[in-house]
Design an enzyme around this catalytic site. Structure first.
Site, PDB file in Angstrom:
ATOM      1  N   CYS A 114       0.819  -1.229   0.000  1.00  0.00           N
ATOM      2  CA  CYS A 114       0.000   0.000   0.000  1.00  0.00           C
ATOM      3  C   CYS A 114       0.847   1.270   0.000  1.00  0.00           C
ATOM      4  O   CYS A 114       0.317   2.366  -0.203  1.00  0.00           O
ATOM      5  CB  CYS A 114      -0.940  -0.006   1.195  1.00  0.00           C
ATOM      6  SG  CYS A 114      -1.848  -1.538   1.348  1.00  0.00           S
ATOM      7  N   HIS A 275      -3.291   6.572   2.359  1.00  0.00           N
ATOM      8  CA  HIS A 275      -3.786   5.269   1.926  1.00  0.00           C
ATOM      9  C   HIS A 275      -5.193   5.053   2.485  1.00  0.00           C
ATOM     10  O   HIS A 275      -5.441   5.266   3.666  1.00  0.00           O
ATOM     11  CB  HIS A 275      -2.819   4.179   2.396  1.00  0.00           C
ATOM     12  CG  HIS A 275      -3.355   2.810   2.187  1.00  0.00           C
ATOM     13  ND1 HIS A 275      -3.920   2.413   0.994  1.00  0.00           N
ATOM     14  CD2 HIS A 275      -3.438   1.734   3.027  1.00  0.00           C
ATOM     15  CE1 HIS A 275      -4.318   1.159   1.107  1.00  0.00           C
ATOM     16  NE2 HIS A 275      -4.045   0.728   2.322  1.00  0.00           N
ATOM     17  N   ASN A 305     -10.331  -0.680   0.059  1.00  0.00           N
ATOM     18  CA  ASN A 305      -8.870  -0.594   0.116  1.00  0.00           C
ATOM     19  C   ASN A 305      -8.305  -1.178  -1.181  1.00  0.00           C
ATOM     20  O   ASN A 305      -8.456  -2.369  -1.446  1.00  0.00           O
ATOM     21  CB  ASN A 305      -8.400  -1.389   1.345  1.00  0.00           C
ATOM     22  CG  ASN A 305      -6.907  -1.361   1.545  1.00  0.00           C
ATOM     23  OD1 ASN A 305      -6.152  -1.069   0.616  1.00  0.00           O
ATOM     24  ND2 ASN A 305      -6.469  -1.690   2.739  1.00  0.00           N
TER      25      ASN A 305
HETATM   26  O1  UT7 Z   1      -3.987  -1.899   3.568  1.00  0.00           O
HETATM   27  C1  UT7 Z   1      -3.097  -2.118   4.619  1.00  0.00           C
HETATM   28  C2  UT7 Z   1      -3.515  -1.425   5.817  1.00  0.00           C
HETATM   29  N1  UT7 Z   1      -4.649  -2.110   6.420  1.00  0.00           N
HETATM   30  C3  UT7 Z   1      -5.216  -1.576   7.471  1.00  0.00           C
HETATM   31  O2  UT7 Z   1      -4.832  -0.516   7.873  1.00  0.00           O
HETATM   32  C4  UT7 Z   1      -6.321  -2.346   8.176  1.00  0.00           C
HETATM   33  C5  UT7 Z   1      -6.197  -2.126   9.668  1.00  0.00           C
HETATM   34  N2  UT7 Z   1      -7.185  -2.880  10.463  1.00  0.00           N
HETATM   35  C6  UT7 Z   1      -8.499  -2.558  10.445  1.00  0.00           C
HETATM   36  O3  UT7 Z   1      -8.915  -1.668   9.725  1.00  0.00           O
HETATM   37  C7  UT7 Z   1      -9.418  -3.289  11.395  1.00  0.00           C
HETATM   38  O4  UT7 Z   1      -8.677  -4.038  12.318  1.00  0.00           O
HETATM   39  C8  UT7 Z   1     -10.447  -4.221  10.684  1.00  0.00           C
HETATM   40  C9  UT7 Z   1     -11.471  -3.392   9.942  1.00  0.00           C
HETATM   41  C10 UT7 Z   1      -9.729  -5.147   9.730  1.00  0.00           C
HETATM   42  C11 UT7 Z   1     -11.204  -5.085  11.707  1.00  0.00           C
HETATM   43  O5  UT7 Z   1     -11.810  -4.264  12.693  1.00  0.00           O
HETATM   44  P1  UT7 Z   1     -11.780  -4.675  14.236  1.00  0.00           P
HETATM   45  O6  UT7 Z   1     -12.501  -3.644  14.976  1.00  0.00           O
HETATM   46  O7  UT7 Z   1     -10.327  -4.903  14.577  1.00  0.00           O
HETATM   47  O8  UT7 Z   1     -12.630  -5.994  14.234  1.00  0.00           O
HETATM   48  P2  UT7 Z   1     -12.221  -7.471  14.689  1.00  0.00           P
HETATM   49  O9  UT7 Z   1     -11.350  -8.099  13.667  1.00  0.00           O
HETATM   50  O10 UT7 Z   1     -11.722  -7.430  16.097  1.00  0.00           O
HETATM   51  O11 UT7 Z   1     -13.631  -8.180  14.687  1.00  0.00           O
HETATM   52  C12 UT7 Z   1     -14.648  -7.830  15.620  1.00  0.00           C
HETATM   53  C13 UT7 Z   1     -15.829  -8.766  15.442  1.00  0.00           C
HETATM   54  C14 UT7 Z   1     -15.450 -10.234  15.518  1.00  0.00           C
HETATM   55  O12 UT7 Z   1     -16.518 -10.899  16.173  1.00  0.00           O
HETATM   56  P3  UT7 Z   1     -16.417 -11.287  17.730  1.00  0.00           P
HETATM   57  O13 UT7 Z   1     -15.210 -12.162  17.845  1.00  0.00           O
HETATM   58  O14 UT7 Z   1     -16.261  -9.985  18.455  1.00  0.00           O
HETATM   59  O15 UT7 Z   1     -17.718 -11.970  17.986  1.00  0.00           O
HETATM   60  C15 UT7 Z   1     -15.371 -10.673  14.102  1.00  0.00           C
HETATM   61  O16 UT7 Z   1     -15.636 -12.054  13.925  1.00  0.00           O
HETATM   62  O17 UT7 Z   1     -16.406  -8.583  14.142  1.00  0.00           O
HETATM   63  C16 UT7 Z   1     -16.477  -9.858  13.477  1.00  0.00           C
HETATM   64  N3  UT7 Z   1     -16.271  -9.632  12.044  1.00  0.00           N
HETATM   65  C17 UT7 Z   1     -17.277  -9.390  11.180  1.00  0.00           C
HETATM   66  N4  UT7 Z   1     -18.605  -9.290  11.344  1.00  0.00           N
HETATM   67  C18 UT7 Z   1     -19.359  -9.008  10.270  1.00  0.00           C
HETATM   68  C19 UT7 Z   1     -15.088  -9.601  11.360  1.00  0.00           C
HETATM   69  N5  UT7 Z   1     -15.324  -9.336  10.068  1.00  0.00           N
HETATM   70  C20 UT7 Z   1     -16.662  -9.201   9.932  1.00  0.00           C
HETATM   71  C21 UT7 Z   1     -17.507  -8.903   8.841  1.00  0.00           C
HETATM   72  N6  UT7 Z   1     -18.836  -8.820   9.053  1.00  0.00           N
HETATM   73  N7  UT7 Z   1     -17.031  -8.705   7.595  1.00  0.00           N
END
Ligand code: UT7
Length: 348
Positions: A114, A275, A305
């Site tokens: 990225c 980005h 993204n």
């Molecule tokens: O391009 C390179 C740079 N990339 C980035 O900068 C990305 C950086 N990271 C992020 O933007 C975030 O960490 C994410 C958007 C990827 C994820 O957000 P988060 O707040 O860290 O969510 P999480 O992974 O901790 O997931 C929270 C909950 C989980 O459920 P439980 O365990 O709390 O019950 C996941 O299973 O959300 C669930 N979940 C979803 N639910 C519905 C994960 N993905 C999804 C989804 N739809 N697509």
């Protein structure tokens, strides 16, 4: 002064735009989750008929037209991508062939994920200034940021696949004595935060190894279970929380770095083009630095993204909207897999 300027921009997107709601057909997700966690509303994805080659050359043609530059005037082609169509040749060489850019000038790809476009700008500047590129009538460089991330997405897995999209954008760049340019890039090797293995299967028959000493970890001697892992890991994998923490630090740090190098503070800069990964990353840094909402240009709601394509896509959109007027000054900041990050200061 050793400056540089972007004189043309063009973009190309695949024909299919998938809204968040439509992803529910493939996985257990919701528009509400994707929007509130990321700010993404839709993304463009290549169909079987489309490829990165097509996007990258389409964007390049538009950038040349926008700059009013002919293929014969291009003296350097660089494509920033981590989703190339060919292992060989490079996307840059493919674009060179398709656009009819005459031979005899360097053309190659870089993979800084990225951060690729920012790395690319730094390379263009270095090759124009210290190297031998863009001489005489071929004074322009063509820098492409293009990705077909859908090739690496597992649509049965919701946490990563909802975030990414495909697209390409290109910039025509030339050295300038009037327009200032500053750039800084960096990396910290990390193979677990964000990665995808090269999908490749060892075709060497097991019998070829019989009676020979197999060197552990030698990638040429991959056994069946390793091959299966590689196929699984061929899909993009991300430790979201770790990357989020890194992204916030990289974005804040590069804004400060560009303030120092340009002598212009973020409040006075016209736009920060970073980005497009997650609106929460941008909001966090914006609030931390007490900057107004309009300071950061954002288009991730529509594209998701797009990795190496995201900064040039934003620049192309800004140009279309009339936001890049003569005298406009911007900071660009990239961050992503590698881990890599970097910033640059550009004047229009
Ligand atoms: O391009 C390179 C740079 N990339 C980035 O900068 C990305 C950086 N990271 C992020 O933007 C975030 O960490 C994410 C958007 C990827 C994820 O957000 P988060 O707040 O860290 O969510 P999480 O992974 O901790 O997931 C929270 C909950 C989980 O459920 P439980 O365990 O709390 O019950 C996941 O299973 O959300 C669930 N979940 C979803 N639910 C519905 C994960 N993905 C999804 C989804 N739809 N697509």
């Amino acid at each position: 002064m050793k400056g540089m300027e972007i004189v043309g921009l063009g973009k190309a997107l695949p024909g299919v735009r998938l809204e968040n709601e439509e992803l529910k057909e493939y996985m257990d997700t919701s528009d509400e989750w994707i929007r509130t966690r990321t700010g993404i509303g839709s993304r463009y994805l290549c169909t079987g008929e489309e490829s990165l080659t097509e996007l990258a050359s389409g964007a390049s043609l538009k950038a040349l037209k926008d700059a009013n530059v002919r293929p014969e005037e291009i003296g350097l082609v660089i494509c920033a991508t981590c989703t190339t169509d060919y292992m060989v040749p490079s996307m840059a060489c493919a674009v060179q062939e398709i656009l009819g850019i005459p031979g005899g000038v360097p053309a190659f790809d870089i993979n800084a994920a990225c951060s690729g476009f920012v790395y690319g700008l730094q390379l263009v500047n270095a090759l124009m200034r210290g190297g031998d590129a863009c001489r005489g009538k071929r004074k322009y460089a063509l820098l492409i940021g293009g990705e077909q991330l859908s090739k690496m997405l597992d649509f049965s897995e919701r946490s990563v696949s909802v975030l990414f999209g495909d697209g390409a954008a290109a910039a025509v760049v030339r050295a300038s004595e009037e327009k200032r340019f500053y750039c800084h890039t960096a990396a910290e090797g990390d193979r677990s935060a964000l990665y995808a293995h090269t999908v490749g299967r060892n075709q060497i028959p097991e019998s070829a190894y019989e009676g020979r000493q197999v060197v552990p970890e030698n990638p040429l001697q991959i056994r069946q279970e390793t091959a299966e892992k590689i196929l699984r890991d061929g899909y993009l994998q991300m430790d979201g929380k770790k990357v989020f923490r890194f992204a916030v630090k990289a974005l804040a740090g590069e804004i400060e770095e560009m303030e120092l190098r340009s002598g212009i503070c973020a409040e006075d800069i016209d736009y920060i083009v970073c980005h497009q990964a997650n609106v929460r990353i941008i909001d966090y840094v914006r609030k931390q630095k007490k900057l107004p909402e309009g300071k950061f240009f954002m288009n991730l709601r529509e594209y998701g993204n797009t990795s190496g394509a995201s900064i040039p896509l934003a620049l192309a959109d800004m140009k279309e909207k009339g936001l890049l007027r003569p005298g406009t000054r911007i900071f660009c900041v990239g961050f992503g897999a590698g881990l890599t990050w970097g910033g640059c200061y550009l004047e229009f």
